[in-house]
Design an enzyme around this catalytic site. Structure first.
Site, PDB file in Angstrom:
ATOM      1  N   HIS A  34       4.595   8.444 -46.161  1.00 23.33           N
ATOM      2  CA  HIS A  34       5.584   8.461 -47.232  1.00 23.33           C
ATOM      3  C   HIS A  34       6.338   7.144 -47.127  1.00 23.33           C
ATOM      4  O   HIS A  34       6.007   6.296 -46.281  1.00 23.33           O
ATOM      5  CB  HIS A  34       6.493   9.695 -47.119  1.00 23.33           C
ATOM      6  CG  HIS A  34       7.062   9.884 -45.741  1.00 23.33           C
ATOM      7  ND1 HIS A  34       8.017   9.043 -45.205  1.00 23.33           N
ATOM      8  CD2 HIS A  34       6.799  10.799 -44.781  1.00 23.33           C
ATOM      9  CE1 HIS A  34       8.324   9.449 -43.986  1.00 23.33           C
ATOM     10  NE2 HIS A  34       7.586  10.518 -43.695  1.00 23.33           N
ATOM     11  N   GLU A  35       7.378   7.004 -47.949  1.00 18.69           N
ATOM     12  CA  GLU A  35       8.083   5.709 -47.960  1.00 18.69           C
ATOM     13  C   GLU A  35       8.757   5.369 -46.636  1.00 18.69           C
ATOM     14  O   GLU A  35       9.032   4.209 -46.363  1.00 18.69           O
ATOM     15  CB  GLU A  35       9.128   5.693 -49.078  1.00 18.69           C
ATOM     16  CG  GLU A  35       8.519   5.356 -50.417  1.00 18.69           C
ATOM     17  CD  GLU A  35       9.526   5.498 -51.535  1.00 18.69           C
ATOM     18  OE1 GLU A  35      10.634   4.938 -51.410  1.00 18.69           O
ATOM     19  OE2 GLU A  35       9.209   6.191 -52.513  1.00 18.69           O
ATOM     20  N   HIS A  37       7.357   5.714 -43.737  1.00 15.48           N
ATOM     21  CA  HIS A  37       6.321   4.982 -42.994  1.00 15.48           C
ATOM     22  C   HIS A  37       6.123   3.580 -43.569  1.00 15.48           C
ATOM     23  O   HIS A  37       6.077   2.600 -42.831  1.00 15.48           O
ATOM     24  CB  HIS A  37       4.973   5.709 -43.082  1.00 15.48           C
ATOM     25  CG  HIS A  37       4.959   7.058 -42.435  1.00 15.48           C
ATOM     26  ND1 HIS A  37       4.863   8.224 -43.150  1.00 15.48           N
ATOM     27  CD2 HIS A  37       5.028   7.430 -41.134  1.00 15.48           C
ATOM     28  CE1 HIS A  37       4.848   9.255 -42.328  1.00 15.48           C
ATOM     29  NE2 HIS A  37       4.968   8.810 -41.096  1.00 15.48           N
ATOM     30  N   GLN A  61       2.186  17.529 -28.637  1.00 10.53           N
ATOM     31  CA  GLN A  61       3.618  17.599 -28.965  1.00 10.53           C
ATOM     32  C   GLN A  61       3.943  18.798 -29.856  1.00 10.53           C
ATOM     33  O   GLN A  61       5.069  18.968 -30.292  1.00 10.53           O
ATOM     34  CB  GLN A  61       4.112  16.285 -29.567  1.00 10.53           C
ATOM     35  CG  GLN A  61       3.619  15.966 -30.966  1.00 10.53           C
ATOM     36  CD  GLN A  61       4.073  14.596 -31.437  1.00 10.53           C
ATOM     37  OE1 GLN A  61       3.585  13.573 -30.976  1.00 10.53           O
ATOM     38  NE2 GLN A  61       5.031  14.555 -32.362  1.00 10.53           N
ATOM     39  N   GLN A 148      14.864   6.376 -37.915  1.00 13.28           N
ATOM     40  CA  GLN A 148      16.052   7.051 -37.373  1.00 13.28           C
ATOM     41  C   GLN A 148      16.067   8.544 -37.690  1.00 13.28           C
ATOM     42  O   GLN A 148      16.792   9.309 -37.072  1.00 13.28           O
ATOM     43  CB  GLN A 148      17.335   6.403 -37.906  1.00 13.28           C
ATOM     44  CG  GLN A 148      18.528   6.732 -37.005  1.00 13.28           C
ATOM     45  CD  GLN A 148      19.835   6.778 -37.724  1.00 13.28           C
ATOM     46  OE1 GLN A 148      20.227   5.758 -38.280  1.00 13.28           O
ATOM     47  NE2 GLN A 148      20.506   7.925 -37.741  1.00 13.28           N
ATOM     48  N   ASP A 150      14.021  10.695 -36.839  1.00 14.75           N
ATOM     49  CA  ASP A 150      13.734  11.353 -35.558  1.00 14.75           C
ATOM     50  C   ASP A 150      14.612  10.700 -34.487  1.00 14.75           C
ATOM     51  O   ASP A 150      14.105  10.022 -33.569  1.00 14.75           O
ATOM     52  CB  ASP A 150      12.253  11.199 -35.216  1.00 14.75           C
ATOM     53  CG  ASP A 150      11.381  11.862 -36.272  1.00 14.75           C
ATOM     54  OD1 ASP A 150      11.442  13.085 -36.413  1.00 14.75           O
ATOM     55  OD2 ASP A 150      10.665  11.144 -36.989  1.00 14.75           O
ATOM     56  N   VAL A 176      14.689   6.895 -44.727  1.00 12.26           N
ATOM     57  CA  VAL A 176      14.488   6.732 -46.170  1.00 12.26           C
ATOM     58  C   VAL A 176      14.634   8.118 -46.800  1.00 12.26           C
ATOM     59  O   VAL A 176      14.135   9.110 -46.259  1.00 12.26           O
ATOM     60  CB  VAL A 176      13.090   6.120 -46.476  1.00 12.26           C
ATOM     61  CG1 VAL A 176      12.880   5.981 -47.974  1.00 12.26           C
ATOM     62  CG2 VAL A 176      12.955   4.766 -45.781  1.00 12.26           C
ATOM     63  N   SER A 186       6.837  14.005 -43.654  1.00  7.27           N
ATOM     64  CA  SER A 186       5.514  14.501 -44.066  1.00  7.27           C
ATOM     65  C   SER A 186       5.583  16.001 -44.304  1.00  7.27           C
ATOM     66  O   SER A 186       4.847  16.551 -45.115  1.00  7.27           O
ATOM     67  CB  SER A 186       4.473  14.198 -42.987  1.00  7.27           C
ATOM     68  OG  SER A 186       4.467  12.814 -42.725  1.00  7.27           O
ATOM     69  N   ARG A 187       6.483  16.680 -43.584  1.00  6.71           N
ATOM     70  CA  ARG A 187       6.591  18.148 -43.711  1.00  6.71           C
ATOM     71  C   ARG A 187       7.248  18.582 -45.024  1.00  6.71           C
ATOM     72  O   ARG A 187       7.204  19.769 -45.350  1.00  6.71           O
ATOM     73  CB  ARG A 187       7.371  18.726 -42.528  1.00  6.71           C
ATOM     74  CG  ARG A 187       6.582  18.704 -41.231  1.00  6.71           C
ATOM     75  CD  ARG A 187       7.272  19.483 -40.132  1.00  6.71           C
ATOM     76  NE  ARG A 187       6.417  19.662 -38.972  1.00  6.71           N
ATOM     77  CZ  ARG A 187       6.473  18.923 -37.860  1.00  6.71           C
ATOM     78  NH1 ARG A 187       7.364  17.947 -37.756  1.00  6.71           N
ATOM     79  NH2 ARG A 187       5.663  19.153 -36.853  1.00  6.71           N
TER      80      ARG A 187
HETATM   81  O1  PAF Z   1       7.210  10.401 -35.098  1.00  6.26           O
HETATM   82  C1  PAF Z   1       5.983  10.656 -35.073  1.00  6.26           C
HETATM   83  O2  PAF Z   1       5.289  10.576 -36.078  1.00  6.26           O
HETATM   84  C2  PAF Z   1       5.343  11.083 -33.755  1.00  6.26           C
HETATM   85  O3  PAF Z   1       6.192  11.863 -33.010  1.00  6.26           O
HETATM   86  C3  PAF Z   1       4.816   9.889 -32.940  1.00  6.26           C
HETATM   87  C4  PAF Z   1       5.926   8.964 -32.495  1.00  6.26           C
HETATM   88  C5  PAF Z   1       3.809   9.100 -33.761  1.00  6.26           C
HETATM   89  C6  PAF Z   1       4.107  10.405 -31.678  1.00  6.26           C
HETATM   90  O4  PAF Z   1       3.066  11.252 -31.995  1.00  6.26           O
END
Ligand code: PAF
Length: 294
Positions: A34-35, A37, A61, A148, A150, A176, A186-187
């Site tokens: 998405h934007e 990224h 994870q 930011q 995350d 963003v 993405s979710r």
């Molecule tokens: O933020 C994410 O997309 C993921 O947690 C990462 C940093 C790519 C690790 O899998």
């Protein structure tokens, strides 16, 4: 744009770039761009000689009851977007190459991972730091870019980079947002019907906290209570997992706000778990009678 799946081939490519003394900018992602990224990629494009993006939905994870299987994936579209943003190498390793059967090494950052999302997602950050450490070893970036949105992840990775002397510069870029304020994720694709509009209440609650602080409130509990009240006006929010105001050193709860604080929350809108946050630099409360100071 080079497309690489084999970690050894990626390593060889990175080695050649390093020999040429070129600066590698790296954006690790789980794809479904998405934007948020593309803004990281575009910044990396301006600041580095070679831009490498990884797309890997990292199984370790995700908790057992989490959305690893349903996590949105569209590598062909990601490739297209990466190419349009001027990415030099697109690294999409296979699960079995990242975690072969005898895999047994993990990176665990203590302390910073115990609160906020770490509480409800045990093992999540261990999975994140392990995969990011592996990706850093493969790609050997000079600069790595994260969002930011995350925030806790960014603090934890920063700690890992410092503690393990990785010598990588981290750039944490602003969240963003969609038009209504919802943080891009993405979710968000999971949100059904009006949930997407309703989810904007999460950011509104962070703005409310900001306003309360601007008007002089410094009591964290009172601010959190008002945020909860506001979010609770929207029935689509099925659960508030946490709202926390923490310092940005140890991510510990603060009672009276002063200095730099992270206001972070996680909530479910319908069945979708969303997170958001703001970081504020707050002047400590002014004493009522300035002239009474010693
Ligand atoms: O933020 C994410 O997309 C993921 O947690 C990462 C940093 C790519 C690790 O899998």
């Amino acid at each position: 744009m080079k497309i690489v799946t084999d970690p050894d081939k990626m390593k060889t490519y990175a080695k050649i770039i390093k020999k040429e003394n070129k600066l590698i900018g790296f954006i690790p992602t789980m794809g479904y761009f998405h934007e948020g990224h593309t803004s990281l990629i575009k910044t990396a494009r301006k600041q580095s000689d070679i831009v490498i993006v990884s797309v890997f939905v990292n199984p370790i994870q995700f908790g057992v009851n989490e959305d690893f299987d349903s996590y949105p994936r569209d590598t062909a579209r990601d490739e297209e977007l990466a190419r349009a943003c001027g990415v030099d190498a697109f690294f999409c390793p296979k699960k079995e190459d990242m975690y072969p059967e005898d895999y047994s090494t993990y990176v665990d950052v203590e302390g910073l991972t115990s609160g906020l999302c770490g509480k409800s997602r045990p093992g999540h950050f261990r999975g994140v730091t392990t995969v990011v450490a592996k990706l850093f070893n493969i790609v050997r970036p000079d600069i790595a870019y994260f969002g930011q949105k995350d925030a806790q992840q960014a603090f934890v990775i920063k700690r890992m980079v410092e503690d393990l002397n990785m010598g990588i510069t981290l750039k944490i870029l602003p969240t963003v947002r969609e038009k209504g304020g919802l943080a891009m994720s993405s979710r968000n694709i999971y949100l059904k019907g009006s949930e997407r509009k309703d989810a904007a209440i999460l950011y509104s609650s962070l703005k409310l906290a900001e306003e309360l602080i601007s008007s002089g409130e410094r009591d964290a509990k009172k601010i959190i209570k008002k945020m909860r009240e506001l979010i609770s006006t929207v029935p689509a929010v099925s659960k508030i997992e946490y709202i926390s105001i923490v310092d940005t050193g140890f991510l510990k709860d603060v009672a009276i706000i002063g200095g730099e604080v992270l206001i972070a929350l996680a909530a479910r809108v319908g069945r979708t778990r969303l997170i958001d946050n703001v970081i504020l630099n707050v002047k400590s409360e002014k004493p009522e009678n300035d002239h009474d100071r010693p």
